[in-house]
Design an enzyme around this catalytic site. Structure first.
Site, PDB file in Angstrom:
ATOM      1  N   ASP A 135       0.911  -0.920   0.265  1.00  0.00           N
ATOM      2  CA  ASP A 135       0.086  -0.009   0.413  1.00  0.00           C
ATOM      3  C   ASP A 135       0.902   1.303   0.167  1.00  0.00           C
ATOM      4  O   ASP A 135       2.007   0.838   0.702  1.00  0.00           O
ATOM      5  CB  ASP A 135      -1.054   0.189   1.562  1.00  0.00           C
ATOM      6  N   ASP A 162      -0.665   4.749   1.804  1.00  0.00           N
ATOM      7  CA  ASP A 162      -0.308   5.947   2.122  1.00  0.00           C
ATOM      8  C   ASP A 162      -0.194   5.482   3.234  1.00  0.00           C
ATOM      9  O   ASP A 162      -1.691   4.331   3.845  1.00  0.00           O
ATOM     10  CB  ASP A 162      -1.401   6.997   2.050  1.00  0.00           C
TER      11      ASP A 162
END
Length: 123
Positions: A9, A11
Site C-alpha cells: 500500500d 499511504d
C-alpha cells in the site's frame, strides 16, 4: 519459478498518512521506509505499489495530478536507493463497485500480467 514480489500500500506504509495526498509536496516518506524497501530489494524481491485513489473519482484529483505525486514518490525513493517495479491505482470511489479497488484484486491481476509473476507467490 517467476520472480517474487511484495505488494505494498502507499499511504501509511511508504509515505506518511495525512488523509488524501492531493499535491506532490504533501507526500513525505515514513522514516525508515526507504531502508526497509532497500532491504526487500536486497533479497531479490520486486516492489509494486497498489493504491486506492478515490479523490480522482470524487473530482479532487486528476490522473495527471496523481502522476506528479507518483513522480515525487519515485524521486524520493530513488534518493534512498530504491526503485519500484510498478504502481497500480484505482481511481474509483468506494461505492462505485469496481473490480480494482482494494480489497478486490484487479490491480494485483494487472500487475501480475505486466510483470509476469504469480500473485499466489507474492506478499
Amino acid at each position: 519459478m517467476s520472480r517474487r514480489f511484495v505488494l505494498l500500500d502507499r499511504d501509511g506504509t511508504i509515505n506518511e498518512e495525512i488523509g488524501y495526498v492531493l499535491r506532490p509536496d504533501e507526500l513525505r516518506l515514513i522514516p525508515g521506509a526507504g531502508q526497509a524497501l532497500r532491504e526487500l530489494r536486497g533479497l531479490g524481491l520486486g516492489l509494486i505499489v497498489l493504491t486506492n485513489q478515490s479523490p480522482i473519482g470524487g473530482g479532487a484529483l486528476t490522473v495527471a495530478d496523481l502522476e506528479e505525486i507518483h513522480a515525487r514518490l519515485t524521486d524520493l525513493l530513488a534518493a534512498e536507493g530504491v526503485t519500484l517495479d510498478g504502481i497500480e491505482f484505482c481511481p474509483h470511489r468506494p461505492d462505485d463497485g469496481c473490480a480494482c479497488r482494494k480489497p478486490r484484486t484487479l490491480m494485483v491481476e494487472r500487475a501480475a500480467v505486466a510483470l509476469g509473476f504469480d500473485p499466489a507467490e507474492a506478499w
